[in-house]
Design an enzyme around this catalytic site. Sequence first.
Site, PDB file in Angstrom:
ATOM      1  N   GLY A  90       0.811  -1.219   0.000  1.00 41.55           N
ATOM      2  CA  GLY A  90       0.000   0.000   0.000  1.00 41.55           C
ATOM      3  C   GLY A  90       0.840   1.261   0.000  1.00 41.55           C
ATOM      4  N   CYS A 138       1.565   1.190  13.024  1.00 43.37           N
ATOM      5  CA  CYS A 138       0.134   1.472  13.209  1.00 43.37           C
ATOM      6  C   CYS A 138      -0.234   1.150  14.656  1.00 43.37           C
ATOM      7  CB  CYS A 138      -0.730   0.711  12.219  1.00 43.37           C
ATOM      8  SG  CYS A 138      -0.469  -1.074  12.183  1.00 43.37           S
TER       9      CYS A 138
END
Length: 404
Positions: free
Chosen positions: A237, A354
């Site tokens: 991504g 994250c």
Amino acid sequence: MRLHRNLVFAVIDALKMIFNDGEYADKVIEKVLRHDKRWGARDRAFIAETTYDIVRWKRLYAEIAEAHEPFTRPHLFRLFAVWCVLRGIRIPDWKQLEGTPERRIKGRFDELSKIRKFRESIPDWLDKLGEKALGSKLWTEEIAALNKQAEVILRTNTIKIQKTKLQALLADEGIETTTIQGYPDALKLKERKNVFTTQAFKDGLFEVQDASSQLVAPFLEAKPGQRVVDACAGAGGKTLHLAAQMENKGQLIAMDLYESKLKKLKIRARRNGVHNVETRAIDSTKVIKKLHNSAGRLLLDAPCSGLGVLKRNPDSKWKLEPEFVDRIMRVQQDILQNYSKMLKTGGQMVYATCSILPQENKEQVQRFLESENGHKFELVKDQQIYASTSGFDGFYMALLAKSK
């Protein structure tokens, strides 16, 4: 809302696979949705969203329903009954849901909602960890925000199209979006829809990527023509976003321990029209050593606890263990110590996770800077993103420069 037996049974089947068999929620949903091709978009949305909702609130619902793992099928129906009652959905006259104690369910909900670990449906150890790391006030706000359903955010593939044109094309396909201030490539769906069936997706005009994640590639300040290494690329991504930042020019090396993830990246890169990416599986230390002192930019999107992305991965609350957090912190420091050697003098590196835990983020960077390998680096800037303030995923990014 009128409940349909076959859809509810599909939810029960999915919950059994997630809770009892330990399967991942996203894979289970994919599997279950293949059962009946006659299901329309609303049917599929009901199965997916109801399953995720019950997964998200498992501890609270189980406490109310007095159900214990491993859940029997009657216990799973009791969890479903709690979901119905708390959402004001009329209980159908089915034998599996006979005798649902609606008043007692509401009473227990009111009672348990006063206790954070039940209200936010999290394990005891995680509640203690979050409070110790962030303090009671911030942790209370953050875990509440992370229990909200994630919005669908798209990232415009600027190699192929401008954001305004993409927005118009999607509108023509019946998908309305809005822009997000401060996120130059992002579009937010006004209403949840399956964007993967659109022609715009098939043509590689966008990727689904949370807004917080979209901040990482620009943070690295990669330029066209540079050699850039994405050392923990996964399915790519952020690699694809870096390619767009580089205007498809230069050399972008995507690395990962898992060849299977890099194969997915190759497929996505072709769809996106990205041709400056090459993939390298990290199957030995030699792969890293060959790139020592060669990268102008280096992204270390490190493996982490994932506590910042509970919105989209609610089942990870039940799979995560305290020992894993300790173990992954050792992996993170090892990545900083060894992968940072790929950066050349005068280059820049981003360490990102994250996670919302300082021990995975700022404290890891500080440990690295105080180590022998970190002495040549300096912290330029860092940013901790909280779901409670941004509305998006929790993320951390630190930009470090290797001094000349």
